[in-house]
Design a protein around this motif. Structure first.
Motif, PDB file in Angstrom:
ATOM      1  N   LEU A 170      42.240  48.445  38.908  1.00 31.19           N
ATOM      2  CA  LEU A 170      41.408  49.596  38.560  1.00 31.19           C
ATOM      3  C   LEU A 170      40.667  50.144  39.776  1.00 31.19           C
ATOM      4  O   LEU A 170      40.562  51.355  39.964  1.00 31.19           O
ATOM      5  CB  LEU A 170      40.391  49.201  37.479  1.00 31.19           C
ATOM      6  CG  LEU A 170      40.874  49.163  36.040  1.00 31.19           C
ATOM      7  CD1 LEU A 170      39.820  48.529  35.141  1.00 31.19           C
ATOM      8  CD2 LEU A 170      41.211  50.568  35.546  1.00 31.19           C
ATOM      9  N   SER A 171      40.138  49.246  40.590  1.00 27.14           N
ATOM     10  CA  SER A 171      39.302  49.686  41.712  1.00 27.14           C
ATOM     11  C   SER A 171      40.103  50.010  42.973  1.00 27.14           C
ATOM     12  O   SER A 171      39.726  50.909  43.732  1.00 27.14           O
ATOM     13  CB  SER A 171      38.247  48.631  42.035  1.00 27.14           C
ATOM     14  OG  SER A 171      38.858  47.414  42.439  1.00 27.14           O
ATOM     15  N   THR A 198      45.853  46.452  46.134  1.00 22.28           N
ATOM     16  CA  THR A 198      45.495  45.128  45.611  1.00 22.28           C
ATOM     17  C   THR A 198      46.436  44.075  46.179  1.00 22.28           C
ATOM     18  O   THR A 198      47.640  44.277  46.219  1.00 22.28           O
ATOM     19  CB  THR A 198      45.578  45.123  44.073  1.00 22.28           C
ATOM     20  OG1 THR A 198      44.611  46.020  43.561  1.00 22.28           O
ATOM     21  CG2 THR A 198      45.304  43.730  43.516  1.00 22.28           C
ATOM     22  N   THR A 243      42.309  38.973  34.184  1.00 22.44           N
ATOM     23  CA  THR A 243      41.083  39.788  34.204  1.00 22.44           C
ATOM     24  C   THR A 243      40.786  40.281  35.605  1.00 22.44           C
ATOM     25  O   THR A 243      40.445  41.459  35.808  1.00 22.44           O
ATOM     26  CB  THR A 243      39.898  38.968  33.667  1.00 22.44           C
ATOM     27  OG1 THR A 243      40.165  38.570  32.324  1.00 22.44           O
ATOM     28  CG2 THR A 243      38.619  39.786  33.698  1.00 22.44           C
ATOM     29  N   ALA A 244      40.916  39.382  36.582  1.00 25.46           N
ATOM     30  CA  ALA A 244      40.665  39.761  37.969  1.00 25.46           C
ATOM     31  C   ALA A 244      41.674  40.804  38.441  1.00 25.46           C
ATOM     32  O   ALA A 244      41.314  41.779  39.110  1.00 25.46           O
ATOM     33  CB  ALA A 244      40.720  38.530  38.867  1.00 25.46           C
ATOM     34  N   GLN A 292      40.840  44.286  37.077  1.00 23.83           N
ATOM     35  CA  GLN A 292      39.724  44.923  37.771  1.00 23.83           C
ATOM     36  C   GLN A 292      40.121  45.358  39.177  1.00 23.83           C
ATOM     37  O   GLN A 292      39.687  46.417  39.652  1.00 23.83           O
ATOM     38  CB  GLN A 292      38.524  43.966  37.810  1.00 23.83           C
ATOM     39  CG  GLN A 292      37.943  43.663  36.441  1.00 23.83           C
ATOM     40  CD  GLN A 292      37.618  44.924  35.654  1.00 23.83           C
ATOM     41  OE1 GLN A 292      37.005  45.864  36.185  1.00 23.83           O
ATOM     42  NE2 GLN A 292      38.026  44.963  34.393  1.00 23.83           N
ATOM     43  N   GLU A 293      40.916  44.556  39.851  1.00 19.75           N
ATOM     44  CA  GLU A 293      41.367  44.934  41.193  1.00 19.75           C
ATOM     45  C   GLU A 293      42.276  46.148  41.141  1.00 19.75           C
ATOM     46  O   GLU A 293      42.160  47.067  41.957  1.00 19.75           O
ATOM     47  CB  GLU A 293      42.094  43.757  41.859  1.00 19.75           C
ATOM     48  CG  GLU A 293      41.192  42.605  42.265  1.00 19.75           C
ATOM     49  CD  GLU A 293      40.185  43.000  43.325  1.00 19.75           C
ATOM     50  OE1 GLU A 293      40.514  43.839  44.204  1.00 19.75           O
ATOM     51  OE2 GLU A 293      39.051  42.486  43.286  1.00 19.75           O
ATOM     52  N   ASP A 316      40.782  50.225  29.754  1.00 13.85           N
ATOM     53  CA  ASP A 316      41.036  49.738  31.117  1.00 13.85           C
ATOM     54  C   ASP A 316      42.505  49.382  31.310  1.00 13.85           C
ATOM     55  O   ASP A 316      43.107  49.706  32.333  1.00 13.85           O
ATOM     56  CB  ASP A 316      40.165  48.508  31.409  1.00 13.85           C
ATOM     57  CG  ASP A 316      38.707  48.859  31.665  1.00 13.85           C
ATOM     58  OD1 ASP A 316      38.408  50.055  31.888  1.00 13.85           O
ATOM     59  OD2 ASP A 316      37.871  47.946  31.642  1.00 13.85           O
ATOM     60  N   SER A 365      38.811  36.975  43.503  1.00 15.82           N
ATOM     61  CA  SER A 365      38.065  37.509  42.360  1.00 15.82           C
ATOM     62  C   SER A 365      38.107  36.566  41.165  1.00 15.82           C
ATOM     63  O   SER A 365      37.122  36.426  40.427  1.00 15.82           O
ATOM     64  CB  SER A 365      38.636  38.876  41.978  1.00 15.82           C
ATOM     65  OG  SER A 365      37.943  39.436  40.887  1.00 15.82           O
TER      66      SER A 365
END
Length: 206
Positions: free
Chosen positions: A24-25, A31, A17-18, A21-22, A105, A39
């Motif tokens: 994605l951002s 990353t 999950t972390a 999100q990393e 995502d 995270s």
């Protein structure tokens, strides 16, 4: 009653999950395993125990996407049931998946990395496809054609056309342009339109 999740499994899910999100951002290059560990609130060593490299983390995320896309229960072709009803049900299942935020995502991360390293993405897809059965929609079209309910057609092309009709309104605008998810009414309109166009093109006259 479902079995309680083991601590190691929970940590693995937290890392995935972390990482998602990393990616994605920050993008793949931006990353680091350090950021992912922070995270996920685990040690860097724990991250490496589960995933020896960032490439393997990406592969695990791609595998999640693949499993989501292929996990829908197959809808066996039913000779006595109207084609319109069966195809509509199949496409509604596809629609629910494509409107799921988690799936979207995963798709964003996979597509971004695929653009960056297309050869790597193709290699992973080929590896994931090994041993997989035929996709549910493809199998349904093939069975309907074999039953004489459809005109002679290229099954793979027909499946791609159906996907394009649905994804053109319910996936790509949301993925690439930030369009809002479709309302229930809009989803129904997209499915009904795709079914109508497919059957007008390929269904034999009764």
């Amino acid at each position: 009653m479902s079995r309680p999740q083991r601590l190691t499994d929970r940590k693995r899910e937290s890392i995935l999950t972390a990482a998602l999100q990393e990616f994605l951002s920050q993008g793949f290059d931006g990353t680091s395993m350090d950021r992912i560990a922070a995270s996920a609130e685990v040690s860097k060593r724990t991250v490496y125990n589960h995933f020896p490299s960032k490439d393997e983390l990406f592969e695990a995320i791609l595998r999640q996407l693949w499993e989501c896309a292929t996990a829908e229960e197959g809808l066996p072709y039913e000779p006595r049931r109207p084609l319109r009803e069966q195809l509509g049900e199949l496409l509604r299942r596809k629609m629910r998946l494509m409107q799921d935020r988690g799936f979207m995502d995963l798709a964003r991360v996979a597509i971004a990395e695929g653009v960056r390293r297309p050869d790597r993405a193709r290699e992973l897809i080929e590896r994931l496809e090994e041993g997989q059965g035929e996709e549910a929609l493809t199998a349904w079209i093939r069975a309907a054609a074999a039953d004489g309910k459809l005109k002679p057609l290229d099954v793979d092309l027909a499946e791609q056309q159906l996907h394009a009709l649905v994804k053109g309104a319910a996936f790509w605008p949301q993925l690439a342009l930030g369009a809002p998810p479709l309302s229930a009414k809009q989803q129904a309109q997209v499915v009904e339109g795709a079914v109508e166009m497919f059957l007008r093109c390929y269904a034999k006259k009764p």
